[in-house]
Design a protein around this motif. Structure first.
Motif, PDB file in Angstrom:
ATOM      1  N   ASN A 291       0.819  -1.212   0.000  1.00 32.97           N
ATOM      2  CA  ASN A 291       0.000   0.000   0.000  1.00 32.97           C
ATOM      3  C   ASN A 291       0.856   1.267   0.000  1.00 32.97           C
ATOM      4  O   ASN A 291       0.447   2.306  -0.536  1.00 32.97           O
ATOM      5  CB  ASN A 291      -0.930   0.015   1.217  1.00 32.97           C
ATOM      6  N   ILE A 292       2.042   1.177   0.592  1.00 31.83           N
ATOM      7  CA  ILE A 292       2.935   2.345   0.641  1.00 31.83           C
ATOM      8  C   ILE A 292       3.406   2.709  -0.762  1.00 31.83           C
ATOM      9  O   ILE A 292       3.307   3.868  -1.193  1.00 31.83           O
ATOM     10  CB  ILE A 292       4.147   2.058   1.555  1.00 31.83           C
ATOM     11  N   VAL A 293       3.911   1.722  -1.494  1.00 33.00           N
ATOM     12  CA  VAL A 293       4.421   2.023  -2.833  1.00 33.00           C
ATOM     13  C   VAL A 293       3.274   2.275  -3.811  1.00 33.00           C
ATOM     14  O   VAL A 293       3.442   3.013  -4.795  1.00 33.00           O
ATOM     15  CB  VAL A 293       5.347   0.889  -3.326  1.00 33.00           C
ATOM     16  N   GLU A 294       2.116   1.685  -3.550  1.00 34.27           N
ATOM     17  CA  GLU A 294       0.953   1.962  -4.390  1.00 34.27           C
ATOM     18  C   GLU A 294       0.574   3.438  -4.315  1.00 34.27           C
ATOM     19  O   GLU A 294       0.201   4.051  -5.332  1.00 34.27           O
ATOM     20  CB  GLU A 294      -0.228   1.100  -3.951  1.00 34.27           C
ATOM     21  N   ALA A 295       0.683   4.015  -3.134  1.00 41.04           N
ATOM     22  CA  ALA A 295       0.354   5.432  -2.957  1.00 41.04           C
ATOM     23  C   ALA A 295       1.289   6.313  -3.779  1.00 41.04           C
ATOM     24  O   ALA A 295       0.854   7.263  -4.438  1.00 41.04           O
ATOM     25  CB  ALA A 295       0.430   5.807  -1.480  1.00 41.04           C
ATOM     26  N   LEU A 296       2.587   6.004  -3.763  1.00 45.02           N
ATOM     27  CA  LEU A 296       3.530   6.777  -4.573  1.00 45.02           C
ATOM     28  C   LEU A 296       3.241   6.600  -6.057  1.00 45.02           C
ATOM     29  O   LEU A 296       3.302   7.555  -6.833  1.00 45.02           O
ATOM     30  CB  LEU A 296       4.958   6.342  -4.266  1.00 45.02           C
ATOM     31  N   GLY A 297       2.933   5.377  -6.454  1.00 39.98           N
ATOM     32  CA  GLY A 297       2.591   5.135  -7.846  1.00 39.98           C
ATOM     33  C   GLY A 297       1.356   5.902  -8.264  1.00 39.98           C
ATOM     34  O   GLY A 297       1.266   6.381  -9.402  1.00 39.98           O
ATOM     35  N   TYR A 298       0.401   6.064  -7.332  1.00 40.98           N
ATOM     36  CA  TYR A 298      -0.807   6.815  -7.657  1.00 40.98           C
ATOM     37  C   TYR A 298      -0.468   8.280  -7.934  1.00 40.98           C
ATOM     38  O   TYR A 298      -0.964   8.872  -8.901  1.00 40.98           O
ATOM     39  CB  TYR A 298      -1.825   6.723  -6.519  1.00 40.98           C
ATOM     40  N   LEU A 299       0.367   8.861  -7.104  1.00 41.71           N
ATOM     41  CA  LEU A 299       0.751  10.255  -7.332  1.00 41.71           C
ATOM     42  C   LEU A 299       1.470  10.432  -8.669  1.00 41.71           C
ATOM     43  O   LEU A 299       1.321  11.454  -9.340  1.00 41.71           O
ATOM     44  CB  LEU A 299       1.657  10.749  -6.205  1.00 41.71           C
ATOM     45  N   ALA A 300       2.248   9.431  -9.055  1.00 38.15           N
ATOM     46  CA  ALA A 300       3.017   9.537 -10.289  1.00 38.15           C
ATOM     47  C   ALA A 300       2.147   9.387 -11.530  1.00 38.15           C
ATOM     48  O   ALA A 300       2.376  10.050 -12.546  1.00 38.15           O
ATOM     49  CB  ALA A 300       4.127   8.490 -10.303  1.00 38.15           C
ATOM     50  N   HIS A 301       1.133   8.513 -11.448  1.00 40.06           N
ATOM     51  CA  HIS A 301       0.375   8.162 -12.658  1.00 40.06           C
ATOM     52  C   HIS A 301      -1.120   8.440 -12.548  1.00 40.06           C
ATOM     53  O   HIS A 301      -1.874   8.145 -13.477  1.00 40.06           O
ATOM     54  CB  HIS A 301       0.590   6.684 -12.978  1.00 40.06           C
ATOM     55  N   LEU A 302      -1.551   8.996 -11.399  1.00 39.93           N
ATOM     56  CA  LEU A 302      -2.971   9.305 -11.165  1.00 39.93           C
ATOM     57  C   LEU A 302      -3.846   8.065 -11.284  1.00 39.93           C
ATOM     58  O   LEU A 302      -4.961   8.119 -11.807  1.00 39.93           O
ATOM     59  CB  LEU A 302      -3.456  10.394 -12.126  1.00 39.93           C
ATOM     60  N   GLY A 303      -3.327   6.969 -10.814  1.00 37.07           N
ATOM     61  CA  GLY A 303      -4.094   5.728 -10.820  1.00 37.07           C
ATOM     62  C   GLY A 303      -3.334   4.644 -10.093  1.00 37.07           C
ATOM     63  O   GLY A 303      -2.098   4.696  -9.958  1.00 37.07           O
ATOM     64  N   SER A 304      -4.058   3.645  -9.627  1.00 40.17           N
ATOM     65  CA  SER A 304      -3.455   2.507  -8.932  1.00 40.17           C
ATOM     66  C   SER A 304      -3.066   1.430  -9.925  1.00 40.17           C
ATOM     67  O   SER A 304      -3.745   1.226 -10.937  1.00 40.17           O
ATOM     68  CB  SER A 304      -4.456   1.936  -7.920  1.00 40.17           C
ATOM     69  N   HIS A 305      -1.976   0.717  -9.641  1.00 39.24           N
ATOM     70  CA  HIS A 305      -1.587  -0.410 -10.485  1.00 39.24           C
ATOM     71  C   HIS A 305      -2.334  -1.677 -10.104  1.00 39.24           C
ATOM     72  O   HIS A 305      -2.162  -2.713 -10.758  1.00 39.24           O
ATOM     73  CB  HIS A 305      -0.074  -0.658 -10.381  1.00 39.24           C
ATOM     74  N   ARG A 306      -3.189  -1.584  -9.076  1.00 34.38           N
ATOM     75  CA  ARG A 306      -3.875  -2.781  -8.588  1.00 34.38           C
ATOM     76  C   ARG A 306      -5.378  -2.769  -8.826  1.00 34.38           C
ATOM     77  O   ARG A 306      -5.986  -3.817  -9.047  1.00 34.38           O
ATOM     78  CB  ARG A 306      -3.613  -2.944  -7.084  1.00 34.38           C
ATOM     79  N   VAL A 307      -6.009  -1.590  -8.758  1.00 34.27           N
ATOM     80  CA  VAL A 307      -7.462  -1.497  -8.907  1.00 34.27           C
ATOM     81  C   VAL A 307      -7.798  -0.314  -9.813  1.00 34.27           C
ATOM     82  O   VAL A 307      -7.011   0.612  -9.972  1.00 34.27           O
ATOM     83  CB  VAL A 307      -8.179  -1.324  -7.551  1.00 34.27           C
ATOM     84  N   ASN A 308      -8.994  -0.353 -10.398  1.00 35.92           N
ATOM     85  CA  ASN A 308      -9.427   0.726 -11.288  1.00 35.92           C
ATOM     86  C   ASN A 308     -10.241   1.794 -10.561  1.00 35.92           C
ATOM     87  O   ASN A 308     -10.368   2.911 -11.046  1.00 35.92           O
ATOM     88  CB  ASN A 308     -10.271   0.154 -12.429  1.00 35.92           C
ATOM     89  N   SER A 309     -10.790   1.442  -9.411  1.00 35.80           N
ATOM     90  CA  SER A 309     -11.665   2.369  -8.700  1.00 35.80           C
ATOM     91  C   SER A 309     -10.953   2.978  -7.503  1.00 35.80           C
ATOM     92  O   SER A 309     -10.321   2.274  -6.707  1.00 35.80           O
ATOM     93  CB  SER A 309     -12.932   1.635  -8.218  1.00 35.80           C
ATOM     94  N   ASP A 310     -11.084   4.302  -7.350  1.00 31.88           N
ATOM     95  CA  ASP A 310     -10.473   4.978  -6.205  1.00 31.88           C
ATOM     96  C   ASP A 310     -11.153   4.616  -4.889  1.00 31.88           C
ATOM     97  O   ASP A 310     -10.553   4.770  -3.824  1.00 31.88           O
ATOM     98  CB  ASP A 310     -10.532   6.500  -6.393  1.00 31.88           C
ATOM     99  N   SER A 311     -12.391   4.155  -4.952  1.00 32.54           N
ATOM    100  CA  SER A 311     -13.114   3.841  -3.718  1.00 32.54           C
ATOM    101  C   SER A 311     -12.401   2.755  -2.918  1.00 32.54           C
ATOM    102  O   SER A 311     -12.474   2.732  -1.683  1.00 32.54           O
ATOM    103  CB  SER A 311     -14.547   3.421  -4.025  1.00 32.54           C
ATOM    104  N   ALA A 312     -11.685   1.852  -3.601  1.00 33.22           N
ATOM    105  CA  ALA A 312     -10.969   0.785  -2.900  1.00 33.22           C
ATOM    106  C   ALA A 312      -9.757   1.309  -2.150  1.00 33.22           C
ATOM    107  O   ALA A 312      -9.197   0.614  -1.295  1.00 33.22           O
ATOM    108  CB  ALA A 312     -10.531  -0.289  -3.899  1.00 33.22           C
ATOM    109  N   LEU A 313      -9.329   2.532  -2.432  1.00 30.64           N
ATOM    110  CA  LEU A 313      -8.144   3.100  -1.802  1.00 30.64           C
ATOM    111  C   LEU A 313      -8.457   3.849  -0.517  1.00 30.64           C
ATOM    112  O   LEU A 313      -7.550   4.204   0.231  1.00 30.64           O
ATOM    113  CB  LEU A 313      -7.439   4.050  -2.781  1.00 30.64           C
TER     114      LEU A 313
END
Length: 412
Positions: free
Chosen positions: A38-60
């Protein structure tokens, strides 16, 4: 570039996280399901405006919370900026740089740059074309931020054009006749064709340039990672009939002795317009847009065989990893070095490929690694690494992740 600080609130399993980071290697260690990814997913989200694991922001957004917040301070040379994103399960997200509120979240692109490899990346080799297109588009938007808006506009125009085609196809299938309004709407296809061609031409041109620039880095990285395997190649192929299709398998391909066919946006636009005109009757009958960048693909080859269907599990894993690392080296060549993120990668590599990977990332400015078992990390990498232990506990407020140990820092 490196990330100096990361702050999370109500993100996934993290109720709150304040983490100071530094250049070099940081390893997040802990059992699966305890929150390290979850830590690196958060950084990835800031970089690409999306999660590499899920399509919906509600799961975050953490359970029982209404919003989550990600904040990272990135240091790029002498410049230090803080990117912050507030995610809502329902409703619009908000983005800030330092204390400035941004008009759109896309303005955040480029503050934090990451190259993130995760087990999900096996889909780049074994999955459908959509995964490979998304891989290219992620690099495209990081490299050419203005194309983020172009891609969004293309997707909207495509959706509206398909709705128009689908409506006509359904009416025809039922044996009905079009109303005057529907007939008039169908005449607007020329307008949609022009818009899609102009936007799609820019996307195709940028993608082909990226594949061209990525190809030698992929080949070199894969050779270093798996020297006993066949050489790796990458190419771009298009659904467009005519001149582009004839050279499609060679677009962007790095093959000694063969010319590389790059494509200008203007030529791509003209080719798309010709293709739309040629396919119009088929598209009206089938109710969908049959060609364009949304139907193109990336072809990965090992020797003379496609990696998809012919590569072993180890080869597939190494090709996917080489794609990500190749993108890292390409972007470094552009003058913007991303943070390297390796999510649970060492567990799938044998000892020789682990050592090769350590050599590949040895001079990266910042590397963030997750590992369920610390022993999976090669000793050469751990010698100078900061080890952060992550554990989750169940509370009345839900499951919450916590940092339990940071190597080299005295407990207070």
């Amino acid at each position: 570039m490196y990330v100096r600080a990361l702050h999370l609130e109500d993100f996934r399993s993290w109720k709150s996280l304040d983490l100071e980071l530094s250049p070099g290697v940081t390893v997040f260690s802990g059992p699966n399901g305890h929150g390290k990814t979850n830590i690196v997913e958060a950084l990835g989200y800031l970089a690409h405006l999306g999660s590499h694991r899920v399509n919906s922001d509600s799961a975050l957004v953490r359970e029982n919370a209404t919003a989550s917040m990600i904040s990272a301070t990135a240091v790029n040379g002498r410049r230090e900026l803080t990117a912050r994103m507030t995610l809502r399960g329902h409703g619009a997200n908000k983005a800030h740089i330092n204390r400035t509120t941004l008009a759109t979240t896309r303005e955040l692109l480029g503050i934090v740059r990451t190259t993130l490899f995760s087990p999900e990346d096996l889909a780049l080799v074994r999955g459908e074309p959509e995964q490979r297109r998304q891989f290219l588009d992620t690099i495209m938007i990081a490299r050419y931020p203005r194309l983020g808006a172009v891609k969004a506009d293309y997707d909207k125009a495509l959706k509206q054009r398909n709705a128009l085609l689908r409506s006509h196809a359904m009416r025809s299938a039922l044996g009905g006749t079009l109303s005057e309004e529907e007939e008039a709407a169908l005449t607007t296809l020329d307008v949609w064709d022009a818009q899609l061609a102009a936007l799609g031409g820019q996307i195709m041109s940028a993608r082909i340039q990226i594949v061209h620039d990525l190809a030698p880095h992929l080949a070199q990285t894969y050779q270093r990672l798996a020297p006993e395997s066949r050489p790796a190649h990458v190419s771009y192929t298009s659904t467009i009939d005519g001149p582009l299709a004839k050279v499609g398998v060679h677009l962007g391909q790095s093959v000694p002795g063969e010319p590389t066919a790059l494509l200008t946006p203007e030529v791509a636009e003209a080719t798309l317009l010709h293709g739309f005109a040629d396919k119009r009757s088929q598209e009206i009958d089938r109710g969908t847009t049959l060609l364009g960048p949304h139907r193109d693909d990336v072809i990965l080859m090992l020797g003379t065989q496609p990696a998809k269907g012919f590569a072993s599990h180890g080869e597939s894993w190494s090709v996917a990893l080489s794609l990500r690392l190749g993108a890292f080296f390409m972007q470094r060549g552009d003058g913007t070095e991303p943070v390297v993120i390796l999510d649970d990668v060492f567990a799938e590599l044998d000892s020789s490929r682990r050592q090769a990977l350590v050599s590949l990332i040895s001079d990266a400015e910042q590397v963030l690694i997750t590992a369920a078992v610390e022993h999976d990390i090669p000793e050469a990498l751990k010698q100078d690494a900061t080890i952060v232990s992550v554990l989750a506990r169940d509370t009345p407020d839900g499951r919450i992740s916590e940092l339990t140990l940071k190597a080299g820092v005295d407990d207070e």
